[in-house]
Design a protein around this motif. Structure first.
Motif, mmCIF file in Angstrom:
data_model
loop_
_atom_site.group_PDB
_atom_site.id
_atom_site.type_symbol
_atom_site.label_atom_id
_atom_site.label_comp_id
_atom_site.label_asym_id
_atom_site.label_seq_id
_atom_site.Cartn_x
_atom_site.Cartn_y
_atom_site.Cartn_z
ATOM 1 N N MET B 16 -26.152 45.698 11.568
ATOM 2 C CA MET B 16 -27.103 46.032 10.506
ATOM 3 C C MET B 16 -28.426 46.381 11.148
ATOM 4 O O MET B 16 -28.831 45.752 12.122
ATOM 5 N N VAL B 19 -31.899 46.294 7.268
ATOM 6 C CA VAL B 19 -31.237 46.260 5.965
ATOM 7 C C VAL B 19 -32.028 45.433 4.968
ATOM 8 O O VAL B 19 -32.592 44.390 5.309
ATOM 9 N N LEU B 21 -31.921 44.147 0.619
ATOM 10 C CA LEU B 21 -31.113 44.088 -0.601
ATOM 11 C C LEU B 21 -31.970 43.578 -1.747
ATOM 12 O O LEU B 21 -32.705 42.592 -1.606
ATOM 13 N N GLU B 28 -36.974 42.150 -3.182
ATOM 14 C CA GLU B 28 -35.937 42.126 -2.147
ATOM 15 C C GLU B 28 -35.585 40.683 -1.823
ATOM 16 O O GLU B 28 -36.454 39.887 -1.481
ATOM 17 N N LEU B 59 -22.918 41.513 1.305
ATOM 18 C CA LEU B 59 -23.061 42.775 2.045
ATOM 19 C C LEU B 59 -21.953 42.884 3.090
ATOM 20 O O LEU B 59 -21.358 43.938 3.272
ATOM 21 N N PRO B 66 -26.153 47.851 0.712
ATOM 22 C CA PRO B 66 -27.558 47.507 0.945
ATOM 23 C C PRO B 66 -28.463 48.442 0.143
ATOM 24 O O PRO B 66 -28.102 49.590 -0.085
#
Ligand SMILES: Nc1ncnc2c1ncn2[C@@H]1O[C@H](COP(=O)(O)OP(=O)(O)O)[C@@H](O)[C@H]1O
Ligand SMILES: [Mg+2]
Lengths: 284, 236
Positions: B16, B19, B21, B28, B59, B66
């Motif tokens: 990753m 990233v 989310l 976030e 994820l 993401p």
């Protein structure tokens, strides 16, 4: 392992579906039966009447044999017959009483010439020939059948629209039932996706479910529909004028109506599939 | 960040970069994550309740994309991955959910068989064979026909683990696997994971119980406020 991951059989939202599909299939079957029966009836009319016309010539100094010769030479004409005066007089019997008692020579009877056209020919030539001769009139069955044909055509159109509406309503019912089943089974569906089920795999379960429900409903609606069509057209033929003689679906029509459960099942299968795939795709 | 990444021979199983989310339009819950899971590694994912452990696992098992950043799984860029190719990747990832997510209308055995059935690449007899072997291995031979509602927490946990490993995943994710069981069962489950790891499976175990990783030497991924800090385990 034959057990289904999705317990769709116990889904309360689909319990009503076969009933609605049955009602709509009944409506669709009757509409199709009406459309097919009207189609055979009007085809019957066309066959019986369209190649027969009559020329009516008002009493006067017209040279009938010359006219007969002229008409007989037309390409469209296959047979011609000048009806004898006595036969014309007999046609008036309902109005005049026993014509044998009457001196028919005194009556201003028209001359009648029966013309049979070749199959597929039309009356254009004939009409052109008599166009400027006002004493001659052309009578054809088409003249009084035409409005009836139009009426029957309109009725057929209405029947087709009703059948299409019924199929559309079956699609809508399937969409709603599939959506609510998918919502009810959301957790299971999510889990199946997480362990690697492709959308098509999940859609297949819903498709089968939709197919079963629609097939049951389709049969439950179409069978009584066939019975209704059979007895309704038979009753109309028995009571009605000769005009209704052809009022029954053709063999192909009967088969098409009998195939309605399959068609309905296919429509539901396809609708369920598209609905599921669309909803799943929206939520990766 | 040292040897978290490649093991020198190939690229990491999962990578990753940057990233983030968020759920819907919310803030976030994961931010600026940089992470590499080497093939065959074993990590504990720690953090307080609400720190984002389950979100990070979601994820990793590809149930969410993401909101930003780059993610590579098994050598595929997830940004370019068409949705129809995702199920095949998911079949190589086993997940033990915190709440098990067993299907109550299926028997333990049928639950365990699901991933193979769904993959649709094996006939029913072969599946039955593998399932029976695995059910015995997790010690549920007697309960194979039982439905989840009649099983204890530890038994459900073992059904969930059997289901997660049945298709020999390359990556195994477990969310609080010891949270619902007593200490003895927790230790048995951990021995199971260690065994699977020694057979080559890459493992990530999320836990809010900081005493658990302490007993093993595995590296930690620690989440705080949605950010990741890498810490070595006891052996470092
Ligand atoms: N489906 C969701 N929708 C919205 N917010 C969520 C959802 N799942 C988790 N969150 C939020 O994300 C944050 C991290 O949660 P989670 O990943 O479950 O943490 P943990 O597993 O470490 O306890 C929390 O603030 C939680 O409220
Ligand atoms: Mg959690």
């Amino acid at each position: 392992m034959s057990v289904s991951e999705l317990s769709l059989d116990r889904d309360p939202s689909s319990r009503f579906v076969p009933w609605i599909v049955a009602a709509l299939s009944l409506m669709c079957a009757i509409a199709l039966g009406t459309a097919f029966a009207l189609a055979s009836m009007t085809a019957d009319w066309g066959r019986a009447a369209s190649d027969q016309v009559t020329l009516r010539v008002a009493t006067g100094d017209t040279d009938i044999p010359a006219l007969v010769d002229q008409v007989a030479q037309l390409d469209a004409v296959s047979r011609i017959e000048h009806l004898p005066r006595e036969q014309v007089a007999r046609m008036l019997q309902p109005w005049l009483g026993d014509v044998a008692q009457v001196d028919t020579a005194l009556l201003p009877l028209p001359a009648l010439i029966d013309v049979r056209l070749k199959p597929g020919a039309n009356t254009t030539e004939l009409r052109a020939l008599i166009a400027d001769r006002s004493e001659i009139t052309l009578d054809s069955a088409d003249a009084w059948l035409a409005p009836l044909q139009d009426l029957a055509g309109l009725a057929r159109l209405v029947a087709w629209v009703l059948a299409a509406v019924a199929v559309g309503a079956i699609m809508l019912v399937t969409v709603f039932a599939t959506r609510s089943a998918l919502v009810n089974q959301r957790q299971t569906v999510d889990l199946l996706r997480l362990i690697g089920a492709a959308d098509g795999y999940i859609a297949k379960r819903f498709q089968r479910h939709g197919l079963r429900l629609a097939l049951v409903g389709g049969i439950a609606g179409t069978v009584p529909g066939l019975i209704v069509i059979f007895f309704a057209t038979a009753a109309a033929r028995l009571q009605g004028a000769a005009l209704l003689n052809g009022l029954t679906p053709s063999l192909a029509g009967w088969l098409a109506i009998a195939a309605l459960p399959l068609i309905v099942a296919l429509v539901a299968t396809f609708t369920a599939r598209v609905t599921v795939l669309k909803l799943l795709r929206a939520s990766w | 960040m040292q040897q978290q990444g490649t093991d020198g021979t190939g690229e990491p199983l999962v990578a990753m970069r940057n990233v983030g989310l968020r759920y819907g339009t919310g803030p976030e819950v994961l931010r600026d994550l940089d992470l590499e899971l080497a093939e065959g590694s074993f990590h504990f994912l720690t953090g307080r309740s609400g720190a984002g452990k389950s979100s990070l696992l979601s994820l990793l098992h590809l149930s969410r994309r993401p909101s930003r950043g780059l993610m590579r799984v098994f050598g595929h860029d997830m940004q370019d991955m068409p949705a129809r190719d995702v199920p095949v990747l998911r079949r190589r990832i086993g997940v033990v959910f915190q709440d098990f997510r067993l299907l109550d209308h299926l028997s333990a055995q049928e639950n365990v068989a699901l991933p193979l059935k769904v993959a649709n690449t094996m006939d029913a007899e072969r599946i039955d064979e593998i399932v029976r072997e695995l059910i015995d291995w997790v010690g549920l031979g007697q309960q194979a026909q039982a439905r989840p509602p009649t099983l204890s927490g530890g038994e459900k946990q073992r059904v969930a683990i059997a289901r997660a490993v049945i298709s020999s995943p390359r990556l195994l994710l477990a969310d609080e696997p010891t949270g619902n069981v007593d200490q003895e069962m927790g230790e048995r489950l951990m021995r199971l994971f260690v065994k699977l790891n020694s057979l080559g499976t890459t493992i990530v175990i999320a836990t809010h119980d900081l005493s658990l990783p302490g007993q093993y030497g595995y590296p930690l991924l620690h989440l705080e406020d949605g950010r990741l800090t890498h810490e070595s385990g006891g052996t470092a």
